[in-house]
Design an enzyme around this catalytic site. Structure first.
Site, PDB file in Angstrom:
ATOM      1  N   ARG A   1       3.023  -1.651   1.330  1.00 53.23           N
ATOM      2  CA  ARG A   1       3.858  -2.389   2.143  1.00 53.23           C
ATOM      3  C   ARG A   1       4.890  -1.486   2.764  1.00 53.23           C
ATOM      4  O   ARG A   1       5.874  -0.782   1.810  1.00 53.23           O
ATOM      5  CB  ARG A   1       4.483  -3.603   1.133  1.00 53.23           C
ATOM      6  CG  ARG A   1       5.483  -4.352   2.013  1.00 53.23           C
ATOM      7  CD  ARG A   1       5.223  -5.684   1.691  1.00 53.23           C
ATOM      8  NE  ARG A   1       6.066  -6.044   0.472  1.00 53.23           N
ATOM      9  CZ  ARG A   1       6.650  -7.244   0.053  1.00 53.23           C
ATOM     10  NH1 ARG A   1       6.343  -8.199   0.779  1.00 53.23           N
ATOM     11  NH2 ARG A   1       7.113  -7.530  -0.833  1.00 53.23           N
TER      12      ARG A   1
ATOM     13  N   ALA B   1      -8.752   9.327  -1.799  1.00 54.09           N
ATOM     14  CA  ALA B   1      -7.907  10.727  -1.472  1.00 54.09           C
ATOM     15  C   ALA B   1      -6.453  10.135  -2.050  1.00 54.09           C
ATOM     16  O   ALA B   1      -5.745  10.975  -2.185  1.00 54.09           O
ATOM     17  CB  ALA B   1      -8.009  11.074  -0.286  1.00 54.09           C
TER      18      ALA B   1
ATOM     19  N   HIS C   1      -2.099 -11.073  -9.639  1.00 56.47           N
ATOM     20  CA  HIS C   1      -1.460  -9.958 -10.117  1.00 56.47           C
ATOM     21  C   HIS C   1       0.052  -9.471  -9.085  1.00 56.47           C
ATOM     22  O   HIS C   1      -0.128  -8.862  -8.023  1.00 56.47           O
ATOM     23  CB  HIS C   1      -2.349  -8.663  -9.608  1.00 56.47           C
ATOM     24  CG  HIS C   1      -1.607  -6.994  -9.700  1.00 56.47           C
ATOM     25  ND1 HIS C   1      -1.174  -6.705 -10.941  1.00 56.47           N
ATOM     26  CD2 HIS C   1      -1.475  -6.166  -9.005  1.00 56.47           C
ATOM     27  CE1 HIS C   1      -0.751  -5.355 -10.777  1.00 56.47           C
ATOM     28  NE2 HIS C   1      -0.964  -5.239  -9.569  1.00 56.47           N
TER      29      HIS C   1
ATOM     30  N   MET D   1      -3.810   8.473  -5.048  1.00 58.60           N
ATOM     31  CA  MET D   1      -3.059   8.852  -6.219  1.00 58.60           C
ATOM     32  C   MET D   1      -4.054   8.177  -7.401  1.00 58.60           C
ATOM     33  O   MET D   1      -3.895   8.984  -8.485  1.00 58.60           O
ATOM     34  CB  MET D   1      -1.483   8.292  -6.630  1.00 58.60           C
ATOM     35  CG  MET D   1      -0.638   9.072  -5.659  1.00 58.60           C
ATOM     36  SD  MET D   1       0.887   8.776  -6.118  1.00 58.60           S
ATOM     37  CE  MET D   1       0.880   7.048  -6.256  1.00 58.60           C
ATOM     38  N   ILE D   2      -4.419   7.045  -7.394  1.00 54.74           N
ATOM     39  CA  ILE D   2      -5.073   6.509  -8.396  1.00 54.74           C
ATOM     40  C   ILE D   2      -6.446   7.325  -8.662  1.00 54.74           C
ATOM     41  O   ILE D   2      -6.829   7.556  -9.814  1.00 54.74           O
ATOM     42  CB  ILE D   2      -5.191   4.993  -8.309  1.00 54.74           C
ATOM     43  CG1 ILE D   2      -4.035   4.335  -8.226  1.00 54.74           C
ATOM     44  CG2 ILE D   2      -6.148   4.295  -9.338  1.00 54.74           C
ATOM     45  CD1 ILE D   2      -3.880   2.630  -7.966  1.00 54.74           C
TER      46      ILE D   2
ATOM     47  N   ASN E   1      -3.776  -5.696   4.771  1.00 54.01           N
ATOM     48  CA  ASN E   1      -4.851  -5.104   3.949  1.00 54.01           C
ATOM     49  C   ASN E   1      -6.146  -6.312   3.962  1.00 54.01           C
ATOM     50  O   ASN E   1      -7.148  -5.937   3.657  1.00 54.01           O
ATOM     51  CB  ASN E   1      -4.318  -5.181   2.659  1.00 54.01           C
ATOM     52  CG  ASN E   1      -3.526  -3.670   2.483  1.00 54.01           C
ATOM     53  OD1 ASN E   1      -3.715  -2.699   3.232  1.00 54.01           O
ATOM     54  ND2 ASN E   1      -2.483  -3.831   1.546  1.00 54.01           N
TER      55      ASN E   1
ATOM     56  N   ASP F   1      -1.882  -5.114 -16.291  1.00 52.66           N
ATOM     57  CA  ASP F   1      -0.800  -5.983 -16.945  1.00 52.66           C
ATOM     58  C   ASP F   1      -1.254  -6.400 -18.208  1.00 52.66           C
ATOM     59  O   ASP F   1      -0.474  -6.594 -18.989  1.00 52.66           O
ATOM     60  CB  ASP F   1      -1.124  -7.332 -15.921  1.00 52.66           C
ATOM     61  CG  ASP F   1      -0.615  -6.869 -14.346  1.00 52.66           C
ATOM     62  OD1 ASP F   1       0.278  -6.170 -14.165  1.00 52.66           O
ATOM     63  OD2 ASP F   1      -1.574  -7.188 -13.847  1.00 52.66           O
TER      64      ASP F   1
ATOM     65  N   VAL G   1      -8.692  -3.160  -6.457  1.00 55.10           N
ATOM     66  CA  VAL G   1      -7.504  -2.585  -6.904  1.00 55.10           C
ATOM     67  C   VAL G   1      -6.368  -2.800  -5.890  1.00 55.10           C
ATOM     68  O   VAL G   1      -5.263  -3.181  -6.235  1.00 55.10           O
ATOM     69  CB  VAL G   1      -7.692  -1.450  -7.497  1.00 55.10           C
ATOM     70  CG1 VAL G   1      -6.529  -0.730  -7.998  1.00 55.10           C
ATOM     71  CG2 VAL G   1      -8.725  -1.044  -8.353  1.00 55.10           C
ATOM     72  N   GLY G   2      -6.593  -2.405  -4.592  1.00 55.91           N
ATOM     73  CA  GLY G   2      -5.662  -2.482  -3.441  1.00 55.91           C
ATOM     74  C   GLY G   2      -5.052  -3.652  -3.497  1.00 55.91           C
ATOM     75  O   GLY G   2      -5.728  -4.879  -3.494  1.00 55.91           O
TER      76      GLY G   2
END
Ligand SMILES: NC(=O)c1ccc[n+]([C@@H]2O[C@H](COP(=O)([O-])OP(=O)(O)OC[C@H]3O[C@@H](n4cnc5c(N)ncnc54)[C@H](O)[C@@H]3O)[C@@H](O)[C@H]2O)c1
Length: 441
Positions: free
Chosen positions: A186, A107, A281, A109-110, A199, A253, A223-224
């Site tokens: 964060r 749910a 990352h 944004m990505i 996380n 990137d 991805v998180g």
């Protein structure tokens, strides 16, 4: 003739199961309402059960999906609770066997961009039907329903099943791809160490769940953030799944680096190839201009401004996410979704001759001399079978190697911070500077 049954589950709630129906002839009806003699009605009284029913000339069958206890089996959603005779469809359309794809943070944004790309066939191809298994947090359950409704209304022919849930042990069952996007941002004043812990716990649990119920050859894209160390935690908690199957997304990137090189060289970005992002990352990541090419030539032969390459270019790529947040007021979602698509496609299609792509992978037996047992972004090639091999013919100079050592040091320090989550003892957190993630201010 279609039939649907209302089947009580072992628990107190009811699940819809439409059983092996002769639905194939009606498939196009369901997917294309213009032709349909059916009507689907879904109601969700406040704080109560969603009740869907499918009516047609032949059928009047109630279909129910519960939401009362969110810790139950993932829900099939609305129109996706109908099952079809896929075999007949496959015969006529030469479709491949359905694949199960889990998306966490569905749910968010990505995902709001990614899910529609997955369902359209853009990622796995126009002959690949998919089932989407959407994992959310307890707070986002209602929003997940909204996502599922939008997927319903999009009438994607390749999208055969959608289920939603908040228990990874349910949602990850038999998944062949797990796109792990959901994570906590964060918060103000939170140390990077705090983010790693909060996380990390999510990814430890999800690793355990994948280990217990996913396909043994599941490919996992983390991805998180912080995605490299989250991927390490995840794979350590999934010992029965090959560590090689876990990736941390650094493709955004790479794409950003390609764009900046193209801009400086005054060429269209499709002329830029062989770009590697090395390492983490984070702002220690190393966009490699030594091995990159523009129109088949080494970048340094095309862009002779070494100062720009070493200082401006590197910094621009490292901080692009933060700059974008300042402009947009939120972190990059659409371009991240595009880069997830690129990352998956790089694994399911053969890499063009002579080129490669970057992805964060487990450093077991790497040929470069990078520390083992971390997740580090490196150059890879794939035959298109979901697997990859590391590229051997890359060169290093002092500048590149020194930068690689810095990002390596950061990842080794992050690893120590999460030792309690990887089964390696007591965590000791002494990070070399509080580096930002590219997506942070
Ligand atoms: N690797 C990259 O290149 C890259 C790029 C951009 C963003 N990111 C990271 O991706 C993550 C998601 O970004 P977004 O913009 O979609 O965020 P978002 O806040 O819009 O969405 C995150 C969603 O995850 C859900 N969630 C939280 N905990 C969960 C859990 N345990 N299980 C399932 N779902 C959970 C939240 O409810 C929310 O709906 C962030 O960590 C962000 O830093 C990574």
């Amino acid at each position: 003739m279609a039939m649907a049954e209302l089947i009580p589950s072992s628990s107190s709630s009811l699940y819809t199961k439409t059983t092996s129906l002769q639905y194939s002839s009606q498939l196009s009806n369901v997917l294309s309402p213009r032709l349909s003699n059916q009507r689907r009605v879904c109601l969700k009284p406040r704080n109560s059960t969603i009740v869907c029913s499918v009516t047609s000339k032949e059928v009047q069958a109630p279909v129910s999906v519960k939401t009362e206890d969110p810790k139950k089996k993932p829900e099939c959603y609305g129109v996706f609770c109908l099952t079809y005779d896929l075999k007949a469809e496959e015969e006529t359309k030469s479709w491949k066997k359905l694949i199960n794809i889990a998306v966490s943070g569905a749910a968010g944004m990505i995902s709001n961009h990614l899910l529609f790309k997955l369902a359209s066939g853009e990622v796995f191809g126009p002959d690949q039907p998919i089932a989407l298994k959407l994992l959310g947090s307890e707070r986002s359950l209602q929003a997940l329903e909204g996502v599922a409704m939008e997927l319903e209304d999009s009438l994607f022919p390749l999208l055969r099943e959608v289920s939603i849930g908040i228990d990874p042990y349910e949602v990850f069952q038999d998944v062949e791809w797990a796109l792990l996007i959901g994570a906590k941002p964060r918060g103000p004043g939170m140390e990077r160490a705090g983010l790693l812990d909060i996380n990390g716990q999510i990814f430890a649990e999800q690793g355990k769940a994948l280990n217990a119920v996913a396909s043994r050859n599941v490919k996992v894209m983390v991805v998180g953030n912080p995605c490299n160390t989250n991927a390490l935690i995840c794979l350590k908690n999934a010992p029965d799944i090959p560590a090689k199957n876990f990736h941390a997304l650094t493709r955004l990137d790479e794409n950003r680096a390609k764009c900046q090189l193209a801009l400086k060289a005054g060429v269209f970005y499709d002329k830029v190839s062989n770009v590697t992002i090395w390492g983490n990352h984070s702002t220690t990541q190393v966009p490699d201009f030594l091995n990159a090419k523009i129109d088949g030539l080494p970048v340094k032969e095309v862009i002779k401004d070494t100062k720009w390459l070493e200082e401006e270019f590197t910094q621009k790529v490292q901080t692009r996410g933060g700059v974008l947040i300042k402009k947009w007021g939120r972190s990059s979602a659409a371009s991240t979704a595009v880069s997830i698509v690129d990352a998956i496609r790089s694994l399911v299609t053969p890499t063009p001759e002579g080129d490669w792509f970057s992805t964060g992978v487990y450093t077991a037996g790497n040929p470069y001399g990078i520390a083992e047992d971390i997740v580090f972004s490196m150059p890879c090639r794939s035959k298109g079978d979901g697997d990859y091999e590391l590229v051997k013919d890359v060169i290093f100079d002092d500048y590149l190697w020194n930068r690689i050592k810095k990002t390596e040091a950061e990842l080794l320090a992050e690893k120590k911070c999460v030792a309690h989550l990887t089964g390696e003892g007591i965590a000791v957190c002494d990070l070399p500077g509080d580096t930002m993630l590219p997506g942070e201010m």
